[in-house]
Motif scaffolding. Structure first.
Motif, PDB file in Angstrom:
ATOM      1  N   ALA A  34       8.982  -0.600  -0.134  1.00 14.35           N
ATOM      2  CA  ALA A  34       9.165  -1.999  -0.529  1.00 14.35           C
ATOM      3  C   ALA A  34       8.633  -2.162  -1.949  1.00 14.35           C
ATOM      4  CB  ALA A  34       8.450  -2.939   0.423  1.00 14.35           C
ATOM      5  N   TYR A  35       9.285  -3.011  -2.693  1.00 10.95           N
ATOM      6  CA  TYR A  35       8.869  -3.268  -4.068  1.00 10.95           C
ATOM      7  C   TYR A  35       8.193  -4.628  -4.207  1.00 10.95           C
ATOM      8  CZ  TYR A  35       9.128  -1.727  -8.895  1.00 10.95           C
ATOM      9  OH  TYR A  35       8.814  -1.258 -10.142  1.00 10.95           O
ATOM     10  N   SER A  36       8.426  -5.530  -3.250  1.00  8.73           N
ATOM     11  CA  SER A  36       7.838  -6.866  -3.357  1.00  8.73           C
ATOM     12  C   SER A  36       7.636  -7.483  -1.976  1.00  8.73           C
ATOM     13  CB  SER A  36       8.745  -7.782  -4.189  1.00  8.73           C
ATOM     14  OG  SER A  36       9.906  -8.132  -3.442  1.00  8.73           O
ATOM     15  N   SER A  37       6.767  -8.468  -1.925  1.00 11.40           N
ATOM     16  CA  SER A  37       6.536  -9.177  -0.664  1.00 11.40           C
ATOM     17  C   SER A  37       7.795  -9.930  -0.230  1.00 11.40           C
ATOM     18  CB  SER A  37       5.350 -10.140  -0.790  1.00 11.40           C
ATOM     19  OG  SER A  37       5.588 -11.091  -1.814  1.00 11.40           O
ATOM     20  N   ARG A  38       8.613 -10.348  -1.172  1.00 17.23           N
ATOM     21  CA  ARG A  38       9.862 -11.037  -0.824  1.00 17.23           C
ATOM     22  C   ARG A  38      10.837 -10.092  -0.131  1.00 17.23           C
ATOM     23  NH1 ARG A  38       9.868 -16.458  -0.405  1.00 17.23           N
ATOM     24  NH2 ARG A  38       8.436 -17.274  -1.930  1.00 17.23           N
ATOM     25  N   GLU A  39      10.870  -8.850  -0.548  1.00 21.49           N
ATOM     26  CA  GLU A  39      11.701  -7.866   0.149  1.00 21.49           C
ATOM     27  C   GLU A  39      11.207  -7.687   1.584  1.00 21.49           C
ATOM     28  OE1 GLU A  39      11.818  -4.170  -2.012  1.00 21.49           O
ATOM     29  OE2 GLU A  39      12.588  -5.151  -3.817  1.00 21.49           O
ATOM     30  N   THR A  40       9.885  -7.603   1.744  1.00 21.14           N
ATOM     31  CA  THR A  40       9.313  -7.471   3.095  1.00 21.14           C
ATOM     32  C   THR A  40       9.682  -8.682   3.928  1.00 21.14           C
ATOM     33  OG1 THR A  40       7.480  -6.091   2.341  1.00 21.14           O
ATOM     34  CG2 THR A  40       7.157  -7.312   4.400  1.00 21.14           C
ATOM     35  N   TRP A  41       9.520  -9.875   3.361  1.00 22.45           N
ATOM     36  CA  TRP A  41       9.843 -11.104   4.095  1.00 22.45           C
ATOM     37  C   TRP A  41      11.297 -11.086   4.554  1.00 22.45           C
ATOM     38  CZ3 TRP A  41      13.550 -14.626   2.413  1.00 22.45           C
ATOM     39  CH2 TRP A  41      13.667 -15.773   3.203  1.00 22.45           C
ATOM     40  N   ALA A  42      12.215 -10.730   3.664  1.00 18.31           N
ATOM     41  CA  ALA A  42      13.636 -10.712   4.010  1.00 18.31           C
ATOM     42  C   ALA A  42      13.899  -9.689   5.115  1.00 18.31           C
ATOM     43  CB  ALA A  42      14.477 -10.407   2.772  1.00 18.31           C
ATOM     44  N   ARG A  43      13.314  -8.508   4.993  1.00 22.24           N
ATOM     45  CA  ARG A  43      13.507  -7.476   6.022  1.00 22.24           C
ATOM     46  C   ARG A  43      13.030  -7.971   7.385  1.00 22.24           C
ATOM     47  NH1 ARG A  43       9.987  -4.076   8.254  1.00 22.24           N
ATOM     48  NH2 ARG A  43       8.418  -4.300   6.619  1.00 22.24           N
ATOM     49  N   LEU A  44      11.862  -8.579   7.424  1.00 25.96           N
ATOM     50  CA  LEU A  44      11.318  -9.073   8.692  1.00 25.96           C
ATOM     51  C   LEU A  44      12.211 -10.155   9.301  1.00 25.96           C
ATOM     52  CD1 LEU A  44       7.520  -9.233   7.782  1.00 25.96           C
ATOM     53  CD2 LEU A  44       8.666  -7.537   9.245  1.00 25.96           C
ATOM     54  N   VAL A  45      12.683 -11.073   8.484  1.00 27.49           N
ATOM     55  CA  VAL A  45      13.567 -12.139   8.968  1.00 27.49           C
ATOM     56  C   VAL A  45      14.830 -11.536   9.579  1.00 27.49           C
ATOM     57  CG1 VAL A  45      15.103 -13.998   8.172  1.00 27.49           C
ATOM     58  CG2 VAL A  45      12.710 -13.970   7.458  1.00 27.49           C
ATOM     59  N   LEU A  46      15.430 -10.579   8.902  1.00 32.68           N
ATOM     60  CA  LEU A  46      16.677  -9.983   9.368  1.00 32.68           C
ATOM     61  C   LEU A  46      16.489  -9.186  10.654  1.00 32.68           C
ATOM     62  CD1 LEU A  46      18.001  -8.866   5.894  1.00 32.68           C
ATOM     63  CD2 LEU A  46      18.882 -10.758   7.281  1.00 32.68           C
ATOM     64  N   VAL A  47      15.469  -8.360  10.700  1.00 37.75           N
ATOM     65  CA  VAL A  47      15.237  -7.526  11.884  1.00 37.75           C
ATOM     66  C   VAL A  47      14.867  -8.392  13.087  1.00 37.75           C
ATOM     67  CG1 VAL A  47      13.718  -5.747  12.854  1.00 37.75           C
ATOM     68  CG2 VAL A  47      14.670  -5.467  10.558  1.00 37.75           C
ATOM     69  N   ARG A  48      14.054  -9.394  12.870  1.00 39.41           N
ATOM     70  CA  ARG A  48      13.660 -10.275  13.983  1.00 39.41           C
ATOM     71  C   ARG A  48      14.828 -11.113  14.491  1.00 39.41           C
ATOM     72  NH1 ARG A  48       7.903 -11.894  11.246  1.00 39.41           N
ATOM     73  NH2 ARG A  48       6.825  -9.944  11.773  1.00 39.41           N
ATOM     74  N   ALA A  49      15.871 -11.243  13.675  1.00 40.04           N
ATOM     75  CA  ALA A  49      17.076 -11.960  14.095  1.00 40.04           C
ATOM     76  C   ALA A  49      18.045 -11.025  14.827  1.00 40.04           C
ATOM     77  CB  ALA A  49      17.760 -12.588  12.882  1.00 40.04           C
ATOM     78  N   LEU A  57       0.826  -1.208   0.000  1.00 40.80           N
ATOM     79  CA  LEU A  57       0.000   0.000   0.000  1.00 40.80           C
ATOM     80  C   LEU A  57       0.865   1.265   0.000  1.00 40.80           C
ATOM     81  CD1 LEU A  57      -2.834  -0.802   2.569  1.00 40.80           C
ATOM     82  CD2 LEU A  57      -3.051  -0.640   0.088  1.00 40.80           C
ATOM     83  N   ILE A  58       1.969   1.227   0.732  1.00 42.18           N
ATOM     84  CA  ILE A  58       2.833   2.406   0.855  1.00 42.18           C
ATOM     85  C   ILE A  58       4.141   2.229   0.076  1.00 42.18           C
ATOM     86  CG2 ILE A  58       1.851   3.134   3.043  1.00 42.18           C
ATOM     87  CD1 ILE A  58       4.228   1.799   4.467  1.00 42.18           C
ATOM     88  N   GLY A  59       4.164   1.213  -0.796  1.00 45.33           N
ATOM     89  CA  GLY A  59       5.397   0.839  -1.480  1.00 45.33           C
ATOM     90  C   GLY A  59       5.511   1.330  -2.901  1.00 45.33           C
ATOM     91  N   LEU A  60       6.413   0.669  -3.606  1.00 46.39           N
ATOM     92  CA  LEU A  60       6.747   1.030  -4.978  1.00 46.39           C
ATOM     93  C   LEU A  60       6.094   0.060  -5.959  1.00 46.39           C
ATOM     94  CD1 LEU A  60      10.531   1.677  -4.328  1.00 46.39           C
ATOM     95  CD2 LEU A  60       8.720   3.377  -4.547  1.00 46.39           C
ATOM     96  N   PRO A  61       5.889   0.401  -7.210  1.00 50.05           N
ATOM     97  CA  PRO A  61       6.415   1.573  -7.870  1.00 50.05           C
ATOM     98  C   PRO A  61       5.646   2.857  -7.551  1.00 50.05           C
ATOM     99  CG  PRO A  61       5.193   0.247  -9.448  1.00 50.05           C
ATOM    100  CD  PRO A  61       5.217  -0.503  -8.143  1.00 50.05           C
ATOM    101  N   ILE A  62       4.362   2.751  -7.193  1.00 54.56           N
ATOM    102  CA  ILE A  62       3.568   3.929  -6.830  1.00 54.56           C
ATOM    103  C   ILE A  62       2.778   3.583  -5.573  1.00 54.56           C
ATOM    104  CG2 ILE A  62       1.692   5.466  -7.535  1.00 54.56           C
ATOM    105  CD1 ILE A  62       2.495   4.831 -10.458  1.00 54.56           C
ATOM    106  N   PRO A  63       2.925   4.366  -4.510  1.00 55.99           N
ATOM    107  CA  PRO A  63       2.123   4.107  -3.308  1.00 55.99           C
ATOM    108  C   PRO A  63       0.629   4.214  -3.625  1.00 55.99           C
ATOM    109  CG  PRO A  63       3.902   5.642  -2.823  1.00 55.99           C
ATOM    110  CD  PRO A  63       3.870   5.470  -4.315  1.00 55.99           C
ATOM    111  N   ILE A  64      -0.139   3.337  -3.004  1.00 60.12           N
ATOM    112  CA  ILE A  64      -1.585   3.306  -3.206  1.00 60.12           C
ATOM    113  C   ILE A  64      -2.285   4.093  -2.099  1.00 60.12           C
ATOM    114  CG2 ILE A  64      -3.587   1.762  -3.314  1.00 60.12           C
ATOM    115  CD1 ILE A  64      -1.616  -0.422  -4.278  1.00 60.12           C
ATOM    116  N   ALA A  65      -1.627   4.197  -0.941  1.00 62.39           N
ATOM    117  CA  ALA A  65      -2.219   4.873   0.213  1.00 62.39           C
ATOM    118  C   ALA A  65      -1.116   5.558   1.011  1.00 62.39           C
ATOM    119  CB  ALA A  65      -2.943   3.849   1.089  1.00 62.39           C
TER     120      ALA A  65
END
Length: 189
Positions: free
Chosen positions: A85-100, A45-53
């Motif tokens: 964020a550009y993709s759900s995979r980027e979000t997934w990777a970010r969450l994994v790293l921060v939670r670690a 919603l707040i990501g790329l290429p164009i935020p929706i909200a």
């Protein structure tokens, strides 16, 4: 799957078809999706290429649902959402790293190359010049994309960046271990 609303929903029109507004649809997913999927949808919603909200629109929608089913999960997801964020995979990777316990990377941060040209990195650890690049399958199957990627990676290396390439087959423990090693190599205590 159908969904019934207990109040009138705000409607947009896309190509003449009535659709529920994006933020409203995201809020409605709170009772169906696991937290990480809700975060990824919110990042879009707040990501790329164009935020929706905007974050303000999302915050207002959550506030309006105070006491309703799913609002706790919406608040949890909102706390972990990040723009760009550009993709759900980027979000997934970010969450994994921060939670670690690793520092939070900058999503799709701009990087100045020695040539004077700018590029973007999927997940940028700027203070350590470490970059994670998520590689979708199109990077392998499109010869033009592959050639562009190779030039870009060479330019990043020449500019002093350490690039970790990530695919959907990389397991969370490997992603964390590789990133931790790279950050420590670059001076993270």
């Amino acid at each position: 799957m159908g969904h019934r609303a207990d109040r009138p929903l705000p409607i947009d029109r896309i190509d003449g078809l009535p659709v529920v507004e994006a933020v409203e649809a995201w809020c409605g997913l709170a009772t169906f999706l696991v937290l990480d999927d809700l975060i990824a949808a919110g990042d879009r919603l707040i990501g790329l290429p164009i935020p929706i909200a905007t974050l303000g629109e999302i915050d207002r929608a959550i506030q309006e649902r105070s006491g309703m089913r799913g609002v706790v999960r919406l608040r949890e997801a909102r706390a972990e959402m990040r723009p760009n964020a550009y993709s759900s995979r980027e979000t997934w990777a970010r969450l994994v790293l921060v939670r670690a316990g690793l520092p939070e990377p900058e999503a799709n941060g701009r990087i100045l190359l020695r040539s004077g040209r700018w590029t973007k990195g999927d997940l940028v650890f700027r203070p350590w010049m470490v970059l994670l690049e998520y590689e979708g399958e199109q990077h392998l199957t499109d010869p033009a994309q592959w050639a562009t990627d190779l030039t870009r990676y060479n330019d990043l290396t020449e500019a002093g960046w350490l690039v970790i390439r990530v695919s959907k087959r990389m397991r969370p423990h490997e992603l964390v271990a590789r990133t931790r090693r790279a950050l420590r190599f670059r001076g993270l205590a």
